[in-house]
Design a protein around this motif. Structure first.
Motif, PDB file in Angstrom:
ATOM      1  N   UNK A   1      -0.698 -31.473  95.220  1.00  0.00           N
ATOM      2  CA  UNK A   1       0.114 -32.622  94.828  1.00  0.00           C
ATOM      3  C   UNK A   1       1.417 -32.160  94.181  1.00  0.00           C
ATOM      4  N   UNK A   2       1.326 -31.109  93.347  1.00  0.00           N
ATOM      5  CA  UNK A   2       2.523 -30.549  92.733  1.00  0.00           C
ATOM      6  C   UNK A   2       3.471 -29.987  93.793  1.00  0.00           C
TER       7      UNK A   2
ATOM      8  N   UNK B   1      -9.367 -32.070  81.422  1.00  0.00           N
ATOM      9  CA  UNK B   1      -9.706 -33.333  82.077  1.00  0.00           C
ATOM     10  C   UNK B   1     -10.532 -33.052  83.328  1.00  0.00           C
ATOM     11  N   UNK B   2     -11.087 -34.096  83.895  1.00  0.00           N
ATOM     12  CA  UNK B   2     -11.853 -33.945  85.130  1.00  0.00           C
ATOM     13  C   UNK B   2     -10.908 -33.923  86.331  1.00  0.00           C
ATOM     14  N   UNK B   3      -9.936 -33.035  86.231  1.00  0.00           N
ATOM     15  CA  UNK B   3      -8.953 -32.844  87.306  1.00  0.00           C
ATOM     16  C   UNK B   3      -8.859 -31.343  87.541  1.00  0.00           C
ATOM     17  N   UNK B   4      -9.372 -30.895  88.652  1.00  0.00           N
ATOM     18  CA  UNK B   4      -9.384 -29.460  88.930  1.00  0.00           C
ATOM     19  C   UNK B   4      -7.973 -28.970  89.265  1.00  0.00           C
ATOM     20  N   UNK B   5      -7.570 -27.826  88.719  1.00  0.00           N
ATOM     21  CA  UNK B   5      -6.251 -27.291  89.039  1.00  0.00           C
ATOM     22  C   UNK B   5      -6.012 -27.172  90.544  1.00  0.00           C
ATOM     23  N   UNK B   6      -7.068 -26.809  91.284  1.00  0.00           N
ATOM     24  CA  UNK B   6      -6.899 -26.655  92.735  1.00  0.00           C
ATOM     25  C   UNK B   6      -6.652 -27.990  93.423  1.00  0.00           C
TER      26      UNK B   6
ATOM     27  N   UNK C   1       8.527 -30.405  96.513  1.00  0.00           N
ATOM     28  CA  UNK C   1       9.248 -30.329  97.781  1.00  0.00           C
ATOM     29  C   UNK C   1      10.073 -31.584  98.018  1.00  0.00           C
ATOM     30  N   UNK C   2       9.487 -32.745  97.710  1.00  0.00           N
ATOM     31  CA  UNK C   2      10.192 -34.016  97.902  1.00  0.00           C
ATOM     32  C   UNK C   2      11.398 -34.121  96.976  1.00  0.00           C
ATOM     33  N   UNK C   3      11.303 -33.524  95.790  1.00  0.00           N
ATOM     34  CA  UNK C   3      12.397 -33.585  94.826  1.00  0.00           C
ATOM     35  C   UNK C   3      13.464 -32.513  95.070  1.00  0.00           C
ATOM     36  N   UNK C   4      13.257 -31.693  96.085  1.00  0.00           N
ATOM     37  CA  UNK C   4      14.225 -30.646  96.389  1.00  0.00           C
ATOM     38  C   UNK C   4      15.594 -31.168  96.766  1.00  0.00           C
TER      39      UNK C   4
ATOM     40  N   UNK D   1       3.722 -27.098  82.362  1.00  0.00           N
ATOM     41  CA  UNK D   1       3.493 -28.306  81.562  1.00  0.00           C
ATOM     42  C   UNK D   1       2.530 -29.247  82.280  1.00  0.00           C
ATOM     43  N   UNK D   2       2.703 -29.387  83.584  1.00  0.00           N
ATOM     44  CA  UNK D   2       1.821 -30.274  84.357  1.00  0.00           C
ATOM     45  C   UNK D   2       0.368 -29.813  84.283  1.00  0.00           C
ATOM     46  N   UNK D   3       0.147 -28.523  84.426  1.00  0.00           N
ATOM     47  CA  UNK D   3      -1.225 -27.999  84.348  1.00  0.00           C
ATOM     48  C   UNK D   3      -1.795 -28.156  82.941  1.00  0.00           C
ATOM     49  N   UNK D   4      -0.933 -27.974  81.928  1.00  0.00           N
ATOM     50  CA  UNK D   4      -1.396 -28.124  80.544  1.00  0.00           C
ATOM     51  C   UNK D   4      -1.845 -29.559  80.281  1.00  0.00           C
ATOM     52  N   UNK D   5      -1.129 -30.546  80.833  1.00  0.00           N
ATOM     53  CA  UNK D   5      -1.489 -31.952  80.627  1.00  0.00           C
ATOM     54  C   UNK D   5      -2.896 -32.260  81.150  1.00  0.00           C
ATOM     55  N   UNK D   6      -3.258 -31.634  82.245  1.00  0.00           N
ATOM     56  CA  UNK D   6      -4.547 -31.946  82.868  1.00  0.00           C
ATOM     57  C   UNK D   6      -5.665 -30.993  82.442  1.00  0.00           C
TER      58      UNK D   6
END
Length: 295
Positions: free
Chosen positions: A207-208, A197-202, A213-216, A189-194
């Motif tokens: 960030x994902x 857009x001018x936001x490269x998956x890489x 990891x922080x939400x673990x 879903x996160x990748x689909x949102x971007x």
């Protein structure tokens, strides 16, 4: 004197990608496996590497006390072993199945004179025989069987015994896989949102990874709350606030032209928990919503 050294041999039924990986790992460790596959051609490469190829499943089972099945599904196990003498055999089923299927298979095997242990493989074929890859197998059922053959079972991947209920290996397996797919859903879903857009998956990827990891912490937090049934002490982001904020997630998906089907079920679950009793549940941690899933 009697030689009590265990024979480094076993029978393996099923030579798909996973079965072949298992066979090769045992061969590399000095074992002499007897193998069988419904399509005989798949056994030819293993024969060249030292495996003994049985012409029938019955002959393969007769060859060794330890019999490992790694087949397509539970129905395949039943059809493969139908009419085969299992008296005195130790049957380890590594076929993916449900807890209920494992319990039924254990009763079926025991009625035919065999000990039974079920296994849930937490690894891909490429992880088998590669300790550093971190793969392992959950086992449940006959503890005596597991203890007898533990050294052999640990050759392909780590072995974790999770109880004498034959269904618990499958239950652990499916629980972990379900969590994995839930995580995959959020990432997708996160990748689909971007997308577009001018936001490269890489650029989004690290960030994902960092955020997930922080939400673990939620894993241990939910376990503690489900054990104590205390969903309110020490809550940082309460259910009422998260439900109110969830509208932003849904509106953003709509603006971006992205379907919300991967995240809306969980958001709906939180909303149901809150709506049932806002006064009682509004200050809770979201782990309380887990209770609504149990039917």
């Amino acid at each position: 004197m009697t030689d009590t050294t265990p024979r480094k041999s076993l029978t393996l039924l099923g030579l798909g990608d996973m079965g072949t990986a298992l066979a090769r790992t045992w061969l590399a460790a000095g074992y002499s496996p007897t193998v069988w596959n419904r399509t005989p051609a798949k056994a030819a490469p293993l024969a060249a590497e030292g495996a003994v190829v049985a012409q029938t499943a019955a002959a393969a089972v007769a060859a060794n006390g330890l019999v490992v099945t790694c087949l397509l599904d539970d129905a395949s196990v039943r059809s493969t072993l139908d009419g085969v003498d299992l008296t005195g055999k130790d049957l380890v089923d590594l076929t993916t199945g449900t807890p209920a299927e494992a319990r039924a298979r254990a009763a079926w095997a025991e009625a035919r004179g065999a000990r039974y242990t079920d296994g849930g493989i937490m690894a891909t074929p490429t992880m088998i025989g590669v300790p550093e890859a971190g793969g392992y197998v959950f086992y449940s059922g006959s503890r005596a069987l597991f203890d007898t053959h533990r050294a052999t079972l640990e050759v392909p991947a780590g072995a974790r015994f999770v109880g004498e209920d034959p269904g618990h290996a499958a239950l652990h397996d499916v629980a972990l896989l379900s969590a994995m797919y839930g995580m995959f859903a959020g990432i997708s879903h996160a990748y689909a949102l971007t997308e577009g857009e001018d936001i490269a998956p890489k650029d989004l990827a690290p960030l994902l990874s960092e955020w997930l990891g922080a939400m673990g912490f939620f894993v241990g937090n939910a376990a503690e709350r489900l054990t104590s049934r205390d969903f309110t002490t020490g809550v940082v982001s309460n259910l009422a606030m998260q439900v109110a904020a969830s509208g932003t997630l849904l509106r953003t998906a709509e603006e971006q032209g992205v379907g919300a089907e991967l995240i809306s079920p969980y958001l709906d679950l939180m909303r149901r928990r809150l709506t049932a009793d806002p006064a009682a549940h509004g200050g809770e941690d979201t782990a309380g919503a887990i209770l609504l899933l149990k039917r």
